[in-house]
Scaffold this motif. Structure first.
Motif, PDB file in Angstrom:
ATOM      1  N   GLN A   5       0.424   7.049   6.535  1.00 21.06           N
ATOM      2  CA  GLN A   5       1.210   7.345   5.498  1.00 21.06           C
ATOM      3  C   GLN A   5       1.540   6.478   4.129  1.00 21.06           C
ATOM      4  OE1 GLN A   5       4.676   7.099   8.329  1.00 21.06           O
ATOM      5  NE2 GLN A   5       5.687   5.573   6.697  1.00 21.06           N
ATOM      6  N   LYS A   6       0.822   5.162   4.382  1.00 22.09           N
ATOM      7  CA  LYS A   6       0.766   4.317   3.256  1.00 22.09           C
ATOM      8  C   LYS A   6      -0.452   4.743   2.368  1.00 22.09           C
ATOM      9  CE  LYS A   6      -2.213   0.837   5.639  1.00 22.09           C
ATOM     10  NZ  LYS A   6      -3.368   1.214   5.200  1.00 22.09           N
ATOM     11  N   ASP A   7      -1.163   5.457   2.812  1.00 27.29           N
ATOM     12  CA  ASP A   7      -2.456   6.031   2.002  1.00 27.29           C
ATOM     13  C   ASP A   7      -1.653   7.150   0.984  1.00 27.29           C
ATOM     14  OD1 ASP A   7      -4.546   5.646   4.770  1.00 27.29           O
ATOM     15  OD2 ASP A   7      -4.464   3.908   3.006  1.00 27.29           O
ATOM     16  N   ILE A   8      -0.890   7.967   1.747  1.00 29.58           N
ATOM     17  CA  ILE A   8      -0.452   9.048   0.873  1.00 29.58           C
ATOM     18  C   ILE A   8       0.796   8.911  -0.039  1.00 29.58           C
ATOM     19  CG2 ILE A   8       0.483  11.452   1.196  1.00 29.58           C
ATOM     20  CD1 ILE A   8      -0.647  11.172   4.376  1.00 29.58           C
ATOM     21  N   PHE A   9       1.519   8.021   0.546  1.00 28.08           N
ATOM     22  CA  PHE A   9       2.883   7.687  -0.279  1.00 28.08           C
ATOM     23  C   PHE A   9       2.613   6.306  -0.896  1.00 28.08           C
ATOM     24  CE2 PHE A   9       4.840  11.416   1.137  1.00 28.08           C
ATOM     25  CZ  PHE A   9       4.459  11.835   2.466  1.00 28.08           C
ATOM     26  N   ALA A  10       1.675   6.057  -1.416  1.00 28.21           N
ATOM     27  CA  ALA A  10       1.159   4.820  -1.974  1.00 28.21           C
ATOM     28  C   ALA A  10       2.085   3.815  -2.715  1.00 28.21           C
ATOM     29  CB  ALA A  10      -0.061   4.647  -2.753  1.00 28.21           C
TER      30      ALA A  10
END
Lengths: 396, 137
Positions: free
Chosen positions: A250-255
C-alpha cells in the motif's frame, strides 16, 4: 427541473443471514436454516401492476442494463422524467413475499456460510470446513441437489470474490490470499506456490500476508487487511496472456499519504482510509511496470461520527464503506447516502448484468434492497467514487 | 479449591484441566496470555463444558468459552501485541484439557463455529467474528 435520482428501496420483513439475486430469482438464506427462492421479476411486476407504477420502474430493480444501452435512449429519459412517480420505499411482509415463493429448501449446508457468491449457476460458499460449490439450476429444489454439493478445498477462509472467467480470490486471514482458478485457465503465475493442481482446477497462494477480504482490480487482486499492510497482486496482459507482474504494498500505491489502516479497491479505483479521510487513486493496469500505474485523484475528509471503517467495496454506482455505526455510500455523482446500523451483511453484484445497481443490506429483522440509478446519468470518466463502467454513452 | 499451573487439576467429574504456564507468562512472545486468574480460567472451561460448547476436531475435542459479565464479554486475555481477547479456546484429549485466549483476528482457526456463536451473540456480531473483522463484544 429534473428530479434528483435518489436510491429506491424494497424492504422485505424477515430474519435473514444473506441474500443473492440471480437470473430473476432472489435467494434468501434464513436464520432458521432454509433457503427461500423467490420469483423476483414477478414480485416487482406485481407492484407495478397493483400500484399503477410506470413500467420503466422495472429497470430499477429487474433490468439495470436497459438503462445503459445506447440503443434505448428514450427509456433512459422516460425513466428519469417519471422518477417522482416511483415509490421510494416498498415494504413487503413475509405473507406477501411467500406469494412469490418458488421453493423453500432446507439448507444443504451444516451451518450458515461465512461468505458466498453465485457464478455460472453454482453457489460457492465458505463453511468451517472449507470452500464448497452447490448447483442452483436447472430447478429450484436445492435440497435434492444437496448431493451436488462439493467441497473444493479444505482451507479455513474469511471471504471470497469471483471474477468473470472463473478466477476466485480467497482471503484466508493469517494464511494470506489464494486464487482458485476454477477452469485451470492458462495464466502465468510465475514462481508462486501451487497448492493444488488437478485436471479441472488450480489453487495458488499469491500472498502470505494477512488478508481480510479481496477484490478484483481488472485482472489484478487487491488483498485488504486491517491487521497488516494491504497488498496489490498485480497482473498484466503480456503477449495475449494474463501473467503475474508483482506484489505492490500500500505504501507503493498511496505514496504521498499517511499510512492507511484499511485499503481496498475494485476496477480502476483504489482507496486508503487513514485518520482524517480517504485517499482515492486511479489504477491503470496496462501501465504496470512502465509509466505510473497509480494516479491520485482526490483526498476527502470522512466524518468521524461514523466510526472506524471495518469493510468496504466498490461498485459502478459508488464506493460502499462499512463503518462501526453506519453504511455509507459515496455515490458516483458525489452525493452521499447513509444507512444506519447495525448491519449484519451488505452485498453488491458487480458481475450481474441486470442487478449491478443493487445493494442488499441485511438488518436485524429485514432485508433492504436498494436500487441506485444515478450512475446512468453520470459522466464515467470523471468519477471518483465507483469504478469506470464501460459502455455507458450517456451525455448530459 | 486451589488450582495449580502446569498440573492436571482434577475437576471431580472425570475431566482434568491444566492451566499451561506458556499461556500465563510473557516469556513466550508468540502465544496469547490469560489475564484472568487460574480460577477464572478453569471456571470458564467448566461453563464451556457444562453448556457443551465443544465439538470434535482432528484427534481431539475443541471447546470454546467466554466470561460473561453484565451482558458483555469480559476481557480474559491478550495477544502478543497486548490487544485484548475475550474468547477462549480449549483442547481436550481423553478428557484432559487445556486452553488459551483465542485471537480470531489474527488466526482464522480461532473463530468459534457458527452453532456456538449463535448461542452467544447476535447475527451481526456472528458475521463479524466469522469474517475476522473487528467486533465490539
Amino acid at each position: 427541473m429534473q428530479p434528483l435520482i435518489q436510491p429506491l428501496k424494497i424492504e422485505i420483513q424477515g430474519d435473514y443471514w444473506d441474500s443473492h439475486i440471480y437470473k430473476g430469482r432472489l435467494y434468501l438464506l434464513t436464520m432458521e436454516g432454509t433457503i427461500k427462492v423467490i420469483n423476483w421479476d414477478e414480485l416487482v411486476g406485481s407492484y407495478i401492476e397493483k400500484y399503477h407504477i410506470p413500467s420503466e420502474f422495472s429497470y430499477a430493480f429487474s433490468d439495470s442494463t436497459s438503462l445503459y444501452k445506447n440503443e434505448n435512449p428514450i427509456s433512459r429519459i422516460t425513466f428519469r422524467n417519471q422518477f417522482d412517480a416511483y415509490p421510494r420505499n416498498i415494504q413487503i411482509s413475509e405473507r406477501v413475499l411467500n406469494k412469490h415463493l418458488l421453493k423453500e429448501n432446507i439448507s444443504p449446508f451444516n451451518e450458515l456460510p461465512t461468505d458466498s457468491e453465485i457464478y455460472l449457476d453454482k453457489l460457492y460458499t465458505l463453511q468451517d470446513e472449507g470452500l464448497y460449490s452447490l448447483d442452483l439450476m436447472p430447478n429450484d429444489d436445492l435440497t435434492i441437489k444437496s448431493n451436488s454439493m462439493k467441497r473444493l478445498w479444505d482451507c479455513s477462509l474469511l471471504s471470497l470474490r469471483i471474477r468473470s472467467g472463473g478466477r476466485i480470490a480467497l482471503s484466508a486471514g493469517s494464511s494470506g490470499l489464494y486464487e482458485f482458478n476454477i477452469f485451470n485457465k492458462a495464466i502465468n503465475y510465475g514462481e508462486f506456490n501451487v497448492v493444488d493442481n488437478n485436471r479441472e482446477s488450480k489453487i495458488i497462494q499469491l500472498s502470505k500476508s494477512h488478508s481480510l477480504f479481496p477484490s478484483w482490480n481488472h485482472s489484478s487482486i487487491f488483498s485488504s487487511s486491517d491487521v497488516k499492510d494491504s497488498v496489490l497482486i498485480a497482473f498484466k496482459w503480456i503477449n495475449k496472456q494474463i501473467g503475474f507482474y508483482g506484489l505492490l504494498e500500500q505504501k507503493d500505491i498511496f505514496a504521498n499519504r499517511s499510512k492507511g489502516y484499511l485499503c481496498w479497491g475494485s476496477g480502476d479505483k483504489l482507496y486508503s482510509a487513514a485518520d482524517g479521510g480517504l485517499t482515492i487513486v486511479k489504477y491503470i493496469q496496462e501501465n504496470i511496470g512502465g509509466k505510473s500505474a497509480f494516479k491520485e485523484l482526490k483526498f476527502m475528509p470522512f466524518q468521524q461520527w461514523k466510526g472506524e471503517i471495518i469493510n468496504a467495496g466498490v461498485t459502478s454506482f459508488g464506493t460502499i464503506v462499512e463503518c462501526e455505526n453506519a453504511l455509507v455510500i459515496l455515490q458516483s455523482n458525489n452525493e452521499v447516502t447513509n444507512i444506519k446500523g447495525p448491519i449484519t451483511k451488505w452485498r453488491v453484484f458487480p458481475r450481474a448484468v441486470r442487478y449491478d445497481n443493487h445493494l442488499h443490506v441485511v438488518k436485524d429483522d429485514k432485508l433492504e434492497i436498494y436500487s441506485f440509478n444515478h450512475d446512468y446519468y453520470t459522466k464515467q470518466a470523471n468519477k471518483h467514487h465507483g469504478y469506470l463502467r464501460q459502455h455507458n454513452n450517456y451525455e448530459d | 479449591m486451589k488450582y495449580l499451573v502446569d498440573y492436571e487439576n482434577n475437576l471431580g467429574d472425570g475431566h482434568y484441566y491444566t492451566s499451561v504456564s506458556q499461556h500465563r507468562h510473557r516469556t513466550n512472545s508468540e502465544k496469547s496470555r490469560w489475564t484472568v486468574s487460574i480460577q477464572e480460567e478453569i471456571d470458564c472451561f467448566i461453563v464451556s463444558k457444562s453448556n457443551a460448547w465443544n465439538h470434535p476436531g482432528n484427534n481431539k475435542m475443541i471447546g470454546w468459552g467466554i466470561i460473561s459479565h453484565e451482558g458483555r464479554f469480559k476481557i480474559l486475555g491478550e495477544n502478543c501485541e497486548y490487544n485484548d481477547l475475550k474468547i477462549a479456546k480449549f483442547f481436550g484429549i481423553n478428557n484432559k484439557w487445556h486452553g488459551f485466549p483465542a485471537d480470531y483476528r489474527n488466526n482464522e482457526a480461532d473463530r468459534p463455529p457458527m452453532n456456538i456463536l449463535l448461542k452467544w451473540v447476535d447475527k451481526t456480531k456472528m458475521r463479524k467474528i466469522r469474517g475476522g473483522q473487528k467486533c465490539n463484544l
